[in-house]
Scaffold this active site. Structure first.
Site, PDB file in Angstrom:
ATOM      1  N   LYS C  78       0.934  -1.135   0.112  1.00  0.00           N
ATOM      2  CA  LYS C  78       0.008   0.122  -0.063  1.00  0.00           C
ATOM      3  C   LYS C  78       0.979   1.012  -0.083  1.00  0.00           C
ATOM      4  O   LYS C  78       1.870   1.300   0.672  1.00  0.00           O
ATOM      5  CB  LYS C  78      -0.916  -0.157   1.226  1.00  0.00           C
ATOM      6  CG  LYS C  78      -2.063   1.096   1.104  1.00  0.00           C
ATOM      7  CD  LYS C  78      -2.732   1.112   2.561  1.00  0.00           C
ATOM      8  CE  LYS C  78      -3.919   1.967   2.543  1.00  0.00           C
ATOM      9  NZ  LYS C  78      -4.946   1.877   3.505  1.00  0.00           N
ATOM     10  N   SER C 153     -10.014   1.993   2.690  1.00  0.00           N
ATOM     11  CA  SER C 153      -8.907   2.723   2.016  1.00  0.00           C
ATOM     12  C   SER C 153      -7.895   1.896   1.143  1.00  0.00           C
ATOM     13  O   SER C 153      -7.294   2.382   0.349  1.00  0.00           O
ATOM     14  CB  SER C 153      -8.125   3.731   2.750  1.00  0.00           C
ATOM     15  OG  SER C 153      -7.313   3.023   3.753  1.00  0.00           O
ATOM     16  N   SER C 177     -10.196  -0.430   7.001  1.00  0.00           N
ATOM     17  CA  SER C 177      -9.586  -0.152   5.701  1.00  0.00           C
ATOM     18  C   SER C 177      -8.987  -1.250   4.950  1.00  0.00           C
ATOM     19  O   SER C 177      -8.546  -1.341   3.733  1.00  0.00           O
ATOM     20  CB  SER C 177      -8.588   1.068   5.892  1.00  0.00           C
ATOM     21  OG  SER C 177      -9.080   2.452   5.707  1.00  0.00           O
TER      22      SER C 177
END
Lengths: 482, 96, 485
Positions: C78, C153, C177
């Protein structure tokens, strides 16, 4: 009509703790490095980095707390104080807000008239220092150096217990002495290691309520503290007496103009939005740790001064001067160790007199003195045993200082050994008397003052080496007896 | 509780966020909705409840030994800075 | 079976047998990324050259006799994790030009384990969002339906694993997330206990809630990946000083006697098709020997408003460091200091980030602190207490991960509160710092849905074990999105 005004002062002292590394990072804290070379990722507030608390900063804060007789919090909390300023890279300062590490304590100061006054200390807490903004040499820009960012600070907050600029200075000096004794701060005010903000207000004498206060920021010398407060007090009284009111604000002392002025850049209403720093867990301090720190405390200044009075029969003033720093106290006691406690007053006079002025002349700290305590003790021994007079000893001291030799070597080399041979002194007296028949006649006619003239002449003839007591006795006998 | 454009201005200034005039009523409406939503917390009975600042309560701060572990790496760290001169980070002139 | 369809264990075995090199495996995934990422937008940065170099190093390490479950296995990080020498954008214009000068601990640990980074995954800006639509780099598309969001997210991380662009990815979870996008993309995602994985080098959103974890196609793969990143880190004061366990060791333990508690507050109002999936999932667990019961956590419905005070408060402070001075976006020609701050931040941050900074600034400001921030911390305490009480009765809690399957891109972006309610089932675990996992459990309208299991602190092993047993009895997790098999 002029009112009688009472001045009310509280100080917030910032002492940089003498740790090797910063409070939340492993960057060095040494002063004077090229800009931003001691600012690591944590100090620069790089994305993703986290603070880790320095154990030594905690220990130093506990040491201070114990020295002022304060409660040490078994649990204290780090909070974020949020505001934007270029020297504050995270946009918040990690500080302690609701639960500081050191609670209420006190220190005693001695006033000019010898009276003592107790100054309350509200709290002391750990926080991080900010970086520095540099304005010179840059066209239309301010440069930011973050070497200082993250240096551990102990903020020592006093009660509004001081009633004059002099008291404020006395209190600040007291704290300054204490932090150096404890070896938690180098006390270097020029480098900003020890500085304060002063909260100043005035009120009609006898009034119950405090007046509105102004905060004077960043005072970094004792002289500035005194002058800034004096100026601010005068400003406030003048303002009120001419019908105005004091507004609560931050002011800056301008030493060049000797005045304080409002800091417009910080004037706007601050809302620091304090909240517990989620990156740092509560700081727990165990009893056993506190006791271990207590056991490690050195003799404190007040304790040392009291001991000097009782052990060496020094005056309170002398004891205060000699205990003002650990190094001075140690030097003095080393001299006493050599000459014996019976001569402590002589040792005190020499440390506070000749030694102190020689150090001042060359701007040296006592541990850099060119005469060590053993050698000074050796010199005093020669005074005590009558080898040289006190007056000659000062010359010997100067020679020792510049030549780096011990007292005996200087005395031998210069032939300064006192003349104690009565025959030799008598011979010199006879010669002087023979050479000054008019003065002899006047003296015998009742002009007693001429005795000093004869002493001077004999001393001159002997190169100052005649033993003064012997000279005195012999001269009296010869002048009188005829 | 509903927020006005003036409230948004004040908050945006505290947070140093540049917000354009047309954006202000939009943020005011958004923030009002969010605040109204979180207002339901007022209903919870929390008398005497200790605020929870951290999910692992009971743990305390670990301490680091006082050692210098970071070496100077200014040149690398300053590559991300927009304005640097003589090792200093530059900002527009600050008047104190 | 194609390389991208194999488990981590299968790939490690193939590398070990010499059937494929890490360089070849890396090239395979890089090719897949270059073919498929255009439509998905799952990656912000592809680090092909570094990946091939790292793979070559892994091959040499293996040749030198080194072994390890991730040696030579590709992954995607990420873009919230700092990667030394590689742009780390956090999905924001603010960091579009930011090259991290150091590795996050998660990144360093995976590097040390020999895993090969293929690139950086797209994400909601500063991890603030539940749809990946707040990214400066545009929305990620859900491999199951390109018109749908992947969740957020960690939307890029989830979409990339679902599209089989990498065997696993890293993610972060502040309010769901990892779990919510894992559910919406049909993959397995675990958020460990707060403090289990170091936060050092992970760009902070809400420090008391953020936790790094992994997304993979199965619990078995997640167990291997989590094992590599879990553990104490002296650079993170909130990292727990306890040895990490081998999460693969107990994967196969039988579930007989496992007590699962269905959360009453979340099971009553379920949309019927979602309810049916959860009922079927409970049946499957019972068939594996688990016992199920219902438990009540009366304050849990307040978790979303609690979160939307605590998280913005912390983020408003955490994001103050982005001021245009030392790194990140700086506005052109600032007039003065205030202009530098206001325009750099105003132009560098997107709308959702600004909303949250302002919300957080508001709830911390004088006059509102007690009513909002302090009150939320108290409700947080109530919620944590109710979780503790529940774990006296049951071993793990179970329920849906999300209220609905993936929604259309653009459907909720203009209504923040509706968007926030996507995380209604996941936020509780963050507030209490609990480990939680989401795994595929069926489909609604052809879109994957997830079941969430929440455990007491440090029960990651138990969660992975439960899901692994479930995955040996079901096949939801092996289904590939059409076109990505």
């Amino acid at each position: 009509m002029m009112k009688d005004w009472e001045v009310v002062i509280g100080l917030e002292i910032h002492a940089q703790l003498a740790t090797r590394s910063k409070i939340f990072s492993g960057a060095a804290t040494a002063y004077g490095a090229p800009p931003n070379t001691q600012a690591c990722l944590v100090d620069l507030a790089y994305p993703g980095v986290l603070p880790v608390l320095n154990a030594e900063a905690v220990r130093m804060a506990v040491k201070f707390g114990l020295a002022i007789g304060a409660q040490i919090a078994e649990r204290s909390i780090f909070a974020r104080k949020n505001y934007f300023y270029p020297d504050l890279p995270k946009g918040y300062q990690i500080s302690q807000y609701e639960q500081p590490i050191v609670g209420r304590g006190a220190l005693e100061i001695v006033l000019d008239d010898g009276a003592t006054r107790r100054i309350g200390i509200t709290r002391a807490h750990l926080e991080e220092d900010a970086g520095k903004s540099l304005h010179e040499g840059l066209a239309n820009a301010t440069g930011i150096d973050l070497n200082r960012a993250g240096t551990p600070l102990l903020e020592i907050v006093s009660e509004p217990d001081m009633r004059s600029a002099k008291e404020a200075v006395a209190y600040m000096k007291k704290v300054h002495t204490l932090v150096r004794y404890l070896e938690i701060c180098d006390g270097n005010m020029q480098e900003g290691s020890f500085r304060c903000d002063a909260n100043v207000s005035v009120r009609p004498r006898g009034a119950a309520k405090f007046g509105t206060r102004a905060e004077i920021k960043n005072l970094n010398s004792f002289r500035f503290v005194e002058k800034a407060i004096q100026h601010e007090v005068a400003r406030q009284i003048e303002l009120i007496e001419s019908g105005g009111t004091v507004v609560q604000e931050t002011r800056l002392y301008d030493s060049d103009r000797d005045e304080t002025r409002s800091m417009r850049s910080k004037e706007e209403a601050n809302d620091y939005r304090y909240f517990p720093d989620p990156d740092l867990l509560p700081l727990a301090i165990e009893r056993a740790f506190i006791e271990a720190v207590r056991a490690s405390l050195p003799e404190l200044p007040d304790q040392k001064a009291a001991r000097f009075v009782s052990e060496y029969q020094l005056s309170g003033y002398d004891a205060g001067v000699l205990s003002a720093s650990r190094e001075t106290g140690a030097y003095f006691e080393a001299v006493v160790g050599r000459v014996g406690a019976a001569h402590a007053k002589l040792a005190a006079n020499w440390v506070m007199g000749e030694l102190s002025s020689a150090l001042n002349r060359e701007n040296l700290e006592i541990d850099a003195a060119r005469i060590d305590p053993q050698r000074l003790g050796g010199l005093l021994e020669r005074v005590i045993d009558g080898t040289i007079s006190g007056k000659l000893a000062k010359d010997v001291f100067e020679a020792m200082w510049t030549e780096g030799r011990d007292a005996d070597a200087v005395i031998e080399a210069k032939g300064l050994r006192q003349i104690t041979d009565a025959g030799a002194i008598a011979k010199a007296i006879d010669e002087v008397i023979a050479a000054n028949p008019k003065q002899l006649a006047d003296y015998r006619a009742g002009k007693d003052k001429l005795f000093g003239f004869f002493v001077g002449q004999v001393m001159k003839a002997t190169g100052g080496k005649a033993n003064p007591a012997q000279l005195n006795d012999l001269l009296k006998a010869k002048l009188g007896g005829g | 509780m509903s927020l006005t454009s003036r409230d948004v201005e004040k908050i945006a200034h505290l947070a140093r966020l540049g917000i354009t005039d047309p954006e202000k009523p939009v943020y005011a409406a958004n923030l009002s909705k969010i605040v109204e939503f979180v207002d339901q917390l007022a209903r919870a009975k929390t008398d005497g409840v200790t605020p929870m600042a951290h999910p692992l309560e009971g743990l305390t701060q670990r301490l680091r030994a006082d050692e210098v572990t970071e070496a100077d790496d200014r040149e690398k760290y300053q590559r991300n800075a927009a304005a640097v001169q003589a090792g200093l980070y530059l900002v527009p002139k600050v008047i104190e | 079976m194609s390389w991208h369809a194999r488990s981590i264990a299968e790939l490690a075995a193939a590398l070990e047998r010499g059937e494929i090199s890490s360089v070849a495996l890396t090239r395979h995934f890089l090719d897949r990324i270059s073919g498929l990422n255009g439509a998905l937008n799952a990656l912000i940065t592809v680090t092909a050259d570094q990946a091939l170099a790292a793979a070559a190093v892994a091959d040499r390490r293996r040749a030198a006799g080194e072994r390890g479950p991730l040696l030579g296995i590709p992954l995607i990080h990420k873009d919230i994790f700092c990667t030394d020498g590689v742009r780390t954008s956090c999905g924001s214009r603010m960091l579009d030009n930011f090259v991290a000068p150091y590795d996050a601990t998660v990144v360093a640990r995976l590097k040390a384990a020999g895993a090969v980074m293929l690139g950086k995954a797209n994400m909601d800006e500063f991890a603030m969002g539940s749809s990946n639509e707040t990214s400066f780099y545009g929305p990620v598309r859900n491999p199951w339906d390109l018109d749908k969001v992947p969740g957020g997210s960690s939307g890029g991380s989830a979409a990339a694993v679902a599209a089989r662009l990498a065997p696993f990815s890293t993610g972060t979870d502040t309010g769901g997330s990892i779990r919510q996008p894992a559910a919406l993309c049909g993959v397995t995602g675990i958020k460990p206990t707060y403090g289990r994985v170091s936060r050092y080098g992970m760009i902070a959103f809400a420090s008391s809630l953020d936790q790094a974890g992994v997304l993979a196609r199965s619990a078995a793969d997640a167990a291997v990946a989590l094992g590599a990143i879990a553990g104490f880190d002296p650079r993170d004061s909130t990292s727990v000083d306890a040895p990490a366990t081998d999460y693969t060791a107990a994967l196969d333990a039988p579930l007989r006697g496992l007590r699962l508690g269905l959360v009453k507050e979340f099971s009553e109002s379920l949309e019927p098709r979602n309810g049916a999936l959860i009922a079927a999932t409970l049946d499957a667990f019972r068939a594996l020997g688990a016992e199920t019961t219902t438990v009540s956590l009366p304050s849990l419905p307040l978790s979303v408003p609690t979160y939307y005070v605590v998280a913005p408060a912390e983020c408003s402070s955490n994001l103050s460091r982005f001021d245009g001075v030392r790194f990140g976006y700086r506005c052109a020609d600032p007039r003065d200091l205030r202009d530098l701050y206001e325009r750099s931040r105003g132009e560098g941050f997107g709308a959702e980030v600004k909303r949250r900074i302002m919300t957080g600034t508001y709830v911390l400001s004088a006059g509102y602190f007690d009513a909002y921030y302090l009150k939320a911390q108290q409700v947080r305490q109530l919620i944590a207490g109710e979780f503790r009480a529940a774990f006296q009765q049951v071993d793990l809690l179970i329920g849906p991960t999300t209220p609905t399957p993936a929604f259309g891109i653009g459907a909720k972006i203009d209504d923040p509160v509706t968007m926030y309610l996507n995380d209604i089932y996941t936020i509780g675990a963050n507030l209490a710092g609990l480990p939680a996992i989401s795994a595929p459990c069926g489909f609604v309208d052809g879109l994957p849905m997830g079941v969430q299991l929440i455990g007491p602190h440090f029960a990651e092993g138990r969660l992975l074990n439960a899901v692994h047993r479930y995955q040996t009895a079901t096949d939801w997790h092996v289904r590939a999105a059409p076109g990505y098999a």
